[in-house]
Design an enzyme around this catalytic site. Structure first.
Site, PDB file in Angstrom:
ATOM      1  N   SER A   1       0.812  -1.214   0.000  1.00 17.36           N
ATOM      2  CA  SER A   1       0.000   0.000   0.000  1.00 17.36           C
ATOM      3  C   SER A   1       0.848   1.269   0.000  1.00 17.36           C
ATOM      4  O   SER A   1       1.932   1.331   0.570  1.00 17.36           O
ATOM      5  CB  SER A   1      -0.947   0.038   1.199  1.00 17.36           C
ATOM      6  OG  SER A   1      -1.625   1.278   1.268  1.00 17.36           O
TER       7      SER A   1
ATOM      8  N   TYR B   1      -3.318   0.949  10.061  1.00 18.12           N
ATOM      9  CA  TYR B   1      -3.163   0.494   8.679  1.00 18.12           C
ATOM     10  C   TYR B   1      -1.793   0.911   8.142  1.00 18.12           C
ATOM     11  O   TYR B   1      -1.068   0.097   7.555  1.00 18.12           O
ATOM     12  CB  TYR B   1      -4.282   1.079   7.821  1.00 18.12           C
ATOM     13  CG  TYR B   1      -4.300   0.577   6.406  1.00 18.12           C
ATOM     14  CD1 TYR B   1      -4.874  -0.647   6.086  1.00 18.12           C
ATOM     15  CD2 TYR B   1      -3.761   1.343   5.366  1.00 18.12           C
ATOM     16  CE1 TYR B   1      -4.904  -1.106   4.781  1.00 18.12           C
ATOM     17  CE2 TYR B   1      -3.785   0.899   4.061  1.00 18.12           C
ATOM     18  CZ  TYR B   1      -4.356  -0.331   3.767  1.00 18.12           C
ATOM     19  OH  TYR B   1      -4.378  -0.777   2.466  1.00 18.12           O
TER      20      TYR B   1
END
Length: 251
Positions: free
Chosen positions: A141, A154
């Site tokens: 990511s 996250y």
């Protein structure tokens, strides 16, 4: 091109029943690999199997359960004969300000996104070593690059994924196992669709910031999957490759 031919290879994709994982699974299948998709939602998994070839299988898995991860790999080996390619894609996010985050939510995100990838990599390692090599790719990511005020856990999990990738790559290069990370930008998936519902300004901000002028599609991940799974990347290991339409290039 033979360099990208995956005929005879077995690929295991966590979270492969939707989103980026499904896009990668389809790319691997089109290149000739036999694919196992691991996910909790077996109804959805079975619904996408026809797009992955006649030999594709689904494996019911909860990646937050270490025993389930061991069983996932064992089932893939038993049914398909081995694991040559592992895609650690399963992930989740619990959004909110860091000062409000509950420790249980922190652990849920870290366990789902990062710990599961480590345990799955551990589980496939002996099979890849015995086979003479293998390919592991991890979903890192763009949150491993940028700080997101609503996604502390996250971001931590994805930053950890990049560093774990480098550690595994250097440890297992001697075994001819290449380990790499792919860094998705803003991709149209169920996860980001929920984010757009919670953050009404997100859609326009992404379009404004992304040089390609669009959200990514899951089909954009077929190519990177095949490259990192094939002989074309045999001397590529420990890298983090952005798949983001130029988003990160703006700094």
């Amino acid at each position: 091109m033979k360099l990208f031919d995956l005929t005879g290879k077995v690929a295991l994709v966590t979270g492969g029943n939707s989103g980026i994982g499904l896009g990668m699974a389809r790319g691997l299948a089109e290149a000739g690999a036999t694919v196992a998709i691991a996910a909790r939602d077996q109804e959805r998994a079975k619904s996408v199997l026809p797009s992955l070839g006649d030999k594709a299988i689904s494996v019911a898995t909860d990646v937050t359960d270490p025993t389930a991860i061991e069983n996932m790999v064992a089932a893939t080996v038993d049914q398909l004969g081995g694991v040559d390619i592992l895609v650690n894609n399963a992930g989740t996010n619990i959004r909110g300000r860091p000062e409000d985050m509950k420790v249980a939510d922190w652990h849920t995100v870290i366990d789902t996104n990062l710990t599961s990838a480590f345990l799955a990599s551990q589980a496939v390692y002996p099979h890849m070593k015995k086979a003479g090599g293998g390919k592991i790719m991890n979903n890192g990511s763009m949150a491993s690059i940028f700080g997101l005020p609503f996604a502390a856990a996250y971001g931590a999990s994805k930053g950890g994924m990049v560093q774990m990738t480098k550690s595994l790559a250097t440890a297992w290069a001697v075994d001819n196992i290449q380990v790499n990370c792919f860094l998705p930008g803003w991709i149209d998936t169920p996860l980001t669709q929920r984010a757009r519902q919670q953050l009404t300004e997100l859609h326009d901000n992404v379009l404004r910031r992304t040089p390609a002028g669009r959200w990514g599609a899951i089909e954009d991940f077929a190519g990177i999957a095949v490259f990192l799974a094939s002989a074309a990347s045999d001397f590529v290991t420990g890298t983090a490759i952005e798949v983001d339409g130029g988003y990160a290039s703006l700094g």
